[in-house]
Design a protein around this motif. Structure first.
Motif, PDB file in Angstrom:
ATOM      1  N   TRP A 112      43.262 -28.808  10.394  1.00  0.00           N
ATOM      2  CA  TRP A 112      42.360 -28.162  11.341  1.00  0.00           C
ATOM      3  C   TRP A 112      43.148 -27.428  12.401  1.00  0.00           C
ATOM      4  O   TRP A 112      44.161 -27.907  12.899  1.00  0.00           O
ATOM      5  CB  TRP A 112      41.483 -29.202  12.044  1.00  0.00           C
ATOM      6  N   ARG A 113      42.649 -26.284  12.799  1.00  0.00           N
ATOM      7  CA  ARG A 113      43.126 -25.613  13.998  1.00  0.00           C
ATOM      8  C   ARG A 113      42.030 -25.864  15.036  1.00  0.00           C
ATOM      9  O   ARG A 113      40.864 -25.541  14.819  1.00  0.00           O
ATOM     10  CB  ARG A 113      43.294 -24.119  13.778  1.00  0.00           C
ATOM     11  N   TRP A 127      44.613 -32.938  11.913  1.00  0.00           N
ATOM     12  CA  TRP A 127      44.649 -31.960  12.986  1.00  0.00           C
ATOM     13  C   TRP A 127      45.934 -31.981  13.804  1.00  0.00           C
ATOM     14  O   TRP A 127      46.236 -31.017  14.498  1.00  0.00           O
ATOM     15  CB  TRP A 127      43.454 -32.162  13.914  1.00  0.00           C
ATOM     16  N   PRO A 129      49.798 -31.513  14.383  1.00  0.00           N
ATOM     17  CA  PRO A 129      50.849 -30.783  13.655  1.00  0.00           C
ATOM     18  C   PRO A 129      52.033 -31.662  13.287  1.00  0.00           C
ATOM     19  O   PRO A 129      53.090 -31.569  13.872  1.00  0.00           O
ATOM     20  CB  PRO A 129      51.250 -29.662  14.617  1.00  0.00           C
TER      21      PRO A 129
END
Length: 175
Positions: A112-113, A127, A129
């Motif tokens: 997810w961004r 989500w 990084p």
């Protein structure tokens, strides 16, 4: 001139004739699938190519949730969840089960961004990084339905004090 024949796992080259008998030279399927630069014939690995095409169909279900196909599949197979969280159904159609097989590529390579964070679950969704999992690995005090927007300020941006209260310094840096 060589003649080519195909089997599932074996690549056959028929070369030459001796007294009306053809000679068969057996070789592995990997050799013709190598690029032409490496001495192969540049054939595609059909299983990998098929999986990529099925992953593309899954990606379309994510990007265009209001398309007719996406709405029909959602209503039939995952009415209360998202495509990425849909379960395989034993009564599912062959098309649906194959799209789920292609979803494996998406599961490995997507995350997810965060925009407003209202649809991303803190514990379940990918989500953060982190190259290996993109998820929270250690136990978290948040429930599965808690979304990322609870960690954000009202005008946007991260609530760093709240992040430091619940996550390690390393995770706060990554978030």
């Amino acid at each position: 001139m060589p003649h080519f024949g195909f089997s599932q796992d074996v690549f056959i080259v028929l070369v030459g004739r001796k007294r009306e008998v053809r000679k068969i030279h057996w070789g592995s399927w990997e050799k013709p699938c190598e690029s032409k630069d490496l001495g192969g014939l540049g054939f595609r690995n059909l299983e990998t190519f098929n999986k990529a095409l099925l992953a593309k169909q899954g990606w379309r279900l994510i990007l265009k949730p209001n398309s007719l196909v996406a709405r029909v599949l959602k209503n039939r197979y995952y009415p209360a969840s998202s495509f990425m969280n849909a379960n395989k159904c034993s009564l599912g159609s062959m098309i649906w089960n194959n799209i789920l097989w292609g979803r494996g590529i998406l599961e490995v390579d997507t995350r997810w961004r965060i925009g407003n964070g209202s649809t991303v679950s803190i514990n379940i969704d990918r989500w953060i990084p982190r190259p290996s999992t993109f998820q929270i690995v250690s136990p978290c005090v948040f429930g599965d339905s808690t979304t990322v927007n609870g960690l954000m300020l009202p005008l946007g941006g991260w609530n760093v004090l709240l992040l430091k209260a619940f996550f390690s310094e390393n995770k706060v840096e990554k978030i």
